[in-house]
Design an enzyme around this catalytic site. Structure first.
Site, mmCIF file in Angstrom:
data_model
loop_
_atom_site.group_PDB
_atom_site.id
_atom_site.type_symbol
_atom_site.label_atom_id
_atom_site.label_comp_id
_atom_site.label_asym_id
_atom_site.label_seq_id
_atom_site.Cartn_x
_atom_site.Cartn_y
_atom_site.Cartn_z
ATOM 1 N N CYS A 84 -0.636 0.814 5.987
ATOM 2 C CA CYS A 84 -0.980 -0.044 7.132
ATOM 3 C C CYS A 84 -1.917 -1.168 6.703
ATOM 4 O O CYS A 84 -2.673 -1.026 5.743
ATOM 5 C CB CYS A 84 -1.691 0.755 8.225
ATOM 6 S SG CYS A 84 -0.767 2.133 8.898
ATOM 7 N N ASP A 85 -1.867 -2.243 7.448
ATOM 8 C CA ASP A 85 -2.846 -3.308 7.272
ATOM 9 C C ASP A 85 -2.962 -4.088 8.574
ATOM 10 O O ASP A 85 -1.967 -4.269 9.284
ATOM 11 C CB ASP A 85 -2.452 -4.251 6.145
ATOM 12 C CG ASP A 85 -3.618 -5.148 5.759
ATOM 13 O OD1 ASP A 85 -4.474 -4.691 4.976
ATOM 14 O OD2 ASP A 85 -3.692 -6.279 6.255
ATOM 15 N N SER A 86 -4.168 -4.524 8.880
ATOM 16 C CA SER A 86 -4.402 -5.275 10.116
ATOM 17 C C SER A 86 -5.159 -6.567 9.833
ATOM 18 O O SER A 86 -6.080 -6.589 9.024
ATOM 19 C CB SER A 86 -5.213 -4.436 11.117
ATOM 20 O OG SER A 86 -4.524 -3.261 11.485
ATOM 21 N N GLY B 296 0.520 -4.327 10.374
ATOM 22 C CA GLY B 296 1.721 -4.011 9.624
ATOM 23 C C GLY B 296 1.755 -2.527 9.336
ATOM 24 O O GLY B 296 0.716 -1.916 9.070
ATOM 25 N N LYS C 245 0.831 -1.208 0.000
ATOM 26 C CA LYS C 245 0.000 0.000 0.000
ATOM 27 C C LYS C 245 0.866 1.259 0.000
ATOM 28 O O LYS C 245 0.592 2.212 -0.734
ATOM 29 C CB LYS C 245 -0.935 -0.013 1.210
ATOM 30 C CG LYS C 245 -1.995 -1.107 1.137
ATOM 31 C CD LYS C 245 -2.834 -1.161 2.398
ATOM 32 C CE LYS C 245 -3.870 -2.271 2.323
ATOM 33 N NZ LYS C 245 -4.711 -2.346 3.542
#
Length: 202
Positions: A71-73, A108, A55
């Site tokens: 970001c990623d969750s 992340g 991203k």
């Protein structure tokens, strides 16, 4: 000492934007439009790191001078990654399985430093927080599903919204569970020679 560096959030998440604003930052939002289904990894923590980097990279290509945060969750539950539920039935099934148990929320976070149209620095980190769920009644689960909130978030729960009463406690960074670790961001900025206070816009 303030900095005129632009901060760009490569995410459409209102929760992440709110976290940054509450911390005195004023990011611009540029949605990455990365196809998350194409990114996989053997471990959930690796997957969120790859997604966050993808991203940030996608948005960094559009910038000439900016600090880009991707970001990623994902919630790791019984070794499997849980992103946003497919529908209300999926969210209901998850809550019936998660009730009274725990999972690990991995977030992340990638910071890409873009100067003169080139990425001159990358820092990718993962914040992992253990989440202990309460045991909501069937009526509470149905009421929560009816709000639509659990359909829009990884793991089908939030700490900063209507789902908060259904989380007993967390071990780790609560902000990372919401979607972005400010502690990690402070460390990432320091590696670029910046203090987080340099970016305050208050």
């Amino acid at each position: 000492m303030s900095s005129d560096r632009r901060l760009v959030l490569a995410s459409a998440s209102p929760a992440r934007l709110s976290l940054l604003r509450q911390a005195g930052l004023a990011p611009e939002v540029v949605v990455s439009n990365v196809d998350e289904s194409t990114v996989t990894a053997p471990r959930v923590a690796e997957q969120v790191a790859l997604l966050a980097a993808a991203k940030a990279a996608a948005v960094a290509k559009q910038e000439t001078d900016a600090l880009v945060i991707g970001c990623d969750s994902l919630l790791e539950f019984h070794g499997k990654p849980l992103g946003k539920p497919a529908d209300a039935a999926d969210a209901r099934d998850r809550w019936q399985r998660m009730a009274g148990r725990s999972g690990v929320l991995h977030t992340g976070q990638a910071l890409f430093d873009v100067q003169d149209g080139a990425v001159v620095g990358r820092d990718i980190a993962v914040a992992s927080t253990v989440v202990y769920f309460a045991t909501p009644t069937p009526q509470e689960i149905e009421a929560y599903l009816a709000t639509g909130e659990p359909l829009a978030v990884a793991g089908a729960f939030t700490l900063d919204g209507l789902g908060a009463p259904f989380v007993r406690r967390v071990e780790g960074d609560p902000a990372a569970v919401v979607g972005l670790s400010l502690t990690v961001l402070r460390t990432q900025l320091a590696k670029r020679g910046l203090a987080i206070t340099d970016l305050w816009r208050r």
